[in-house]
Write a protein that holds these residues in place. Structure first.
Motif, PDB file in Angstrom:
ATOM      1  N   THR A   1       0.817  -1.220   0.000  1.00  0.00           N
ATOM      2  CA  THR A   1       0.000   0.000   0.000  1.00  0.00           C
ATOM      3  C   THR A   1       0.846   1.264   0.000  1.00  0.00           C
ATOM      4  OG1 THR A   1      -0.196  -0.128   2.407  1.00  0.00           O
ATOM      5  CG2 THR A   1      -1.981  -1.097   1.110  1.00  0.00           C
ATOM      6  N   ASN A   2       2.072   1.172   0.481  1.00  0.00           N
ATOM      7  CA  ASN A   2       2.954   2.347   0.482  1.00  0.00           C
ATOM      8  C   ASN A   2       3.330   2.785  -0.937  1.00  0.00           C
ATOM      9  OD1 ASN A   2       2.998   2.629   3.275  1.00  0.00           O
ATOM     10  ND2 ASN A   2       4.684   1.182   3.476  1.00  0.00           N
ATOM     11  N   ALA A   3       3.293   1.877  -1.885  1.00  0.00           N
ATOM     12  CA  ALA A   3       3.633   2.219  -3.270  1.00  0.00           C
ATOM     13  C   ALA A   3       2.629   3.197  -3.860  1.00  0.00           C
ATOM     14  CB  ALA A   3       3.710   0.957  -4.123  1.00  0.00           C
ATOM     15  N   TYR A   4       1.417   3.195  -3.329  1.00  0.00           N
ATOM     16  CA  TYR A   4       0.388   4.113  -3.841  1.00  0.00           C
ATOM     17  C   TYR A   4       0.784   5.573  -3.620  1.00  0.00           C
ATOM     18  CZ  TYR A   4      -4.222   5.888  -5.053  1.00  0.00           C
ATOM     19  OH  TYR A   4      -5.246   6.547  -5.652  1.00  0.00           O
ATOM     20  N   HIS A   5       1.584   5.816  -2.591  1.00  0.00           N
ATOM     21  CA  HIS A   5       2.053   7.179  -2.315  1.00  0.00           C
ATOM     22  C   HIS A   5       2.814   7.773  -3.509  1.00  0.00           C
ATOM     23  CE1 HIS A   5       3.531  10.629  -0.120  1.00  0.00           C
ATOM     24  NE2 HIS A   5       4.758  10.328  -0.509  1.00  0.00           N
ATOM     25  N   ILE A   6       3.495   6.945  -4.258  1.00  0.00           N
ATOM     26  CA  ILE A   6       4.240   7.421  -5.435  1.00  0.00           C
ATOM     27  C   ILE A   6       3.269   8.014  -6.454  1.00  0.00           C
ATOM     28  CG2 ILE A   6       5.716   6.731  -7.371  1.00  0.00           C
ATOM     29  CD1 ILE A   6       6.768   4.444  -5.503  1.00  0.00           C
ATOM     30  N   LEU A   7       2.156   7.325  -6.681  1.00  0.00           N
ATOM     31  CA  LEU A   7       1.156   7.825  -7.635  1.00  0.00           C
ATOM     32  C   LEU A   7       0.510   9.106  -7.125  1.00  0.00           C
ATOM     33  CD1 LEU A   7      -0.516   4.444  -8.616  1.00  0.00           C
ATOM     34  CD2 LEU A   7       1.110   5.792  -9.972  1.00  0.00           C
ATOM     35  N   VAL A   8       0.225   9.141  -5.837  1.00  0.00           N
ATOM     36  CA  VAL A   8      -0.358  10.349  -5.242  1.00  0.00           C
ATOM     37  C   VAL A   8       0.603  11.524  -5.410  1.00  0.00           C
ATOM     38  CG1 VAL A   8      -1.141  11.427  -3.094  1.00  0.00           C
ATOM     39  CG2 VAL A   8      -1.783   9.067  -3.605  1.00  0.00           C
ATOM     40  N   SER A   9       1.868  11.298  -5.154  1.00  0.00           N
ATOM     41  CA  SER A   9       2.869  12.369  -5.286  1.00  0.00           C
ATOM     42  C   SER A   9       2.964  12.883  -6.721  1.00  0.00           C
ATOM     43  CB  SER A   9       4.245  11.874  -4.843  1.00  0.00           C
ATOM     44  OG  SER A   9       4.235  11.572  -3.479  1.00  0.00           O
ATOM     45  N   ARG A  10       2.861  11.973  -7.685  1.00  0.00           N
ATOM     46  CA  ARG A  10       2.962  12.380  -9.089  1.00  0.00           C
ATOM     47  C   ARG A  10       1.794  13.254  -9.527  1.00  0.00           C
ATOM     48  NH1 ARG A  10       4.890   6.932 -12.350  1.00  0.00           N
ATOM     49  NH2 ARG A  10       6.908   6.786 -11.329  1.00  0.00           N
ATOM     50  N   TYR A  11       0.606  12.964  -9.020  1.00  0.00           N
ATOM     51  CA  TYR A  11      -0.592  13.579  -9.586  1.00  0.00           C
ATOM     52  C   TYR A  11      -1.352  14.518  -8.653  1.00  0.00           C
ATOM     53  CZ  TYR A  11       0.190  10.376 -13.366  1.00  0.00           C
ATOM     54  OH  TYR A  11       0.754   9.702 -14.413  1.00  0.00           O
ATOM     55  N   ARG A  12      -0.920  14.680  -7.414  1.00  0.00           N
ATOM     56  CA  ARG A  12      -1.722  15.476  -6.485  1.00  0.00           C
ATOM     57  C   ARG A  12      -1.880  16.923  -6.913  1.00  0.00           C
ATOM     58  NH1 ARG A  12       2.413  14.562  -1.829  1.00  0.00           N
ATOM     59  NH2 ARG A  12       4.071  15.934  -2.535  1.00  0.00           N
ATOM     60  N   ASN A  13      -0.826  17.542  -7.404  1.00  0.00           N
ATOM     61  CA  ASN A  13      -0.938  18.950  -7.814  1.00  0.00           C
ATOM     62  C   ASN A  13      -1.843  19.109  -9.032  1.00  0.00           C
ATOM     63  OD1 ASN A  13       0.754  19.798  -5.757  1.00  0.00           O
ATOM     64  ND2 ASN A  13       2.582  19.651  -7.009  1.00  0.00           N
ATOM     65  N   MET A  14      -1.713  18.218  -9.994  1.00  0.00           N
ATOM     66  CA  MET A  14      -2.546  18.312 -11.195  1.00  0.00           C
ATOM     67  C   MET A  14      -4.019  18.057 -10.862  1.00  0.00           C
ATOM     68  SD  MET A  14      -0.238  16.687 -14.239  1.00  0.00           S
ATOM     69  CE  MET A  14       0.392  15.285 -13.345  1.00  0.00           C
ATOM     70  N   ILE A  15      -4.278  17.092  -9.997  1.00  0.00           N
ATOM     71  CA  ILE A  15      -5.663  16.787  -9.621  1.00  0.00           C
ATOM     72  C   ILE A  15      -6.255  17.949  -8.840  1.00  0.00           C
ATOM     73  CG2 ILE A  15      -7.127  15.265  -8.218  1.00  0.00           C
ATOM     74  CD1 ILE A  15      -6.210  14.055 -10.919  1.00  0.00           C
ATOM     75  N   PHE A  16      -5.496  18.488  -7.905  1.00  0.00           N
ATOM     76  CA  PHE A  16      -6.002  19.623  -7.131  1.00  0.00           C
ATOM     77  C   PHE A  16      -6.315  20.812  -8.044  1.00  0.00           C
ATOM     78  CE2 PHE A  16      -5.193  23.739  -5.210  1.00  0.00           C
ATOM     79  CZ  PHE A  16      -6.212  23.751  -4.271  1.00  0.00           C
TER      80      PHE A  16
END
Length: 190
Positions: free
Chosen positions: A18-33
Motif C-alpha cells: 500500500t505504500n507504493a500508492y504514495h508514489i502515484l499520489v505524489s505524481r498527480y496530487r498537484n494536477m488533480i487539485f
C-alpha cells in the motif's frame, strides 16, 4: 536508481504494498487539485475532493484495465467528482488581502512582488469564473494540466472538434473578461 513504471507501481499496490500508492499520489496530487479547484472554484472543497479522488482511485484500482493511461483514468474520476460536487453546492469567491504592517523597507520589495503575482492570479481567477463551465474545464485541462486534446476528449467525452472550439472561445472570452476587469479596476483607482 530504478524508476518504476505506473503499471509496476499499480501491480505492487495490488499485491499488497500500500505504500507504493504514495508514489502515484505524489505524481498527480498537484494536477488533480488544480483541475478540481478550477472546476468547483473553492480551495477547501477542492482539497477535500482531491483526497476523495485518490481514495476512490485506490479502492477502485482493481478495475483499472490499463487500456488508457492511469492519469487519464484518474482525471476522469476527478472531473466526475468535481462536477458532482458542483451540482450540489454553489460557491462564493472570497478575496484574500495582504497586510504590510510592521515591515521594513528591506523586506517590503519581496512582499510587493508576491502581492503583484497574487493580484495577477486573482484577476485571472475572476475572469475564469465568468467563463462557461465547459470552456473553463477545457482551458484548465489544456493549459494548466497540459493535457492533449485527445486526452481531454477521453476524459470529458466532448468531441475533439468541440474541444478546439471551446479552447478558442474560452481564450477569447478570457481575454475579454480580463480586459473588462482591468478597465473596471483602473476606473476604481482613478
Amino acid at each position: 536508481m530504478n524508476i518504476k513504471t505506473e503499471q509496476e507501481i499499480i501491480s505492487d499496490v495490488l499485491a499488497g504494498d500500500t505504500n507504493a500508492y504514495h508514489i502515484l499520489v505524489s505524481r498527480y496530487r498537484n494536477m488533480i487539485f488544480t483541475l478540481v479547484n478550477n472546476i468547483i472554484l473553492n480551495r477547501e472543497d477542492a482539497e477535500e475532493i482531491a483526497q476523495d479522488v485518490f481514495i476512490k482511485a485506490y479502492t477502485g484500482l482493481r478495475t483499472f484495465k490499463g487500456s488508457a493511461l492511469f492519469s487519464t483514468w484518474l482525471y476522469r474520476i476527478a472531473v466526475n467528482a468535481a462536477l458532482n460536487k458542483k451540482k450540489i453546492k454553489v460557491f462564493n469567491v472570497i478575496p484574500i488581502g495582504e497586510s504590510f504592517e510592521n515591515e521594513t523597507d528591506d523586506n517590503i520589495q519581496p512582499l510587493l512582488d508576491q502581492y503583484e503575482i497574487k493580484e495577477r492570479k486573482k484577476f485571472v481567477q475572476l475572469a475564469m469564473l465568468q467563463l462557461k463551465d465547459d470552456e473553463r474545464i477545457c482551458i484548465t485541462m489544456y493549459y494548466l494540466n497540459e493535457l492533449q486534446v485527445s486526452e481531454i476528449h477521453d476524459l470529458t467525452g466532448i468531441s475533439t472538434a468541440n474541444i478546439k472550439v471551446l479552447l478558442y472561445r474560452g481564450r477569447k472570452n478570457l481575454y475579454r473578461q480580463l480586459e473588462q476587469l482591468l478597465k473596471t479596476e483602473m476606473n476604481n483607482l482613478i
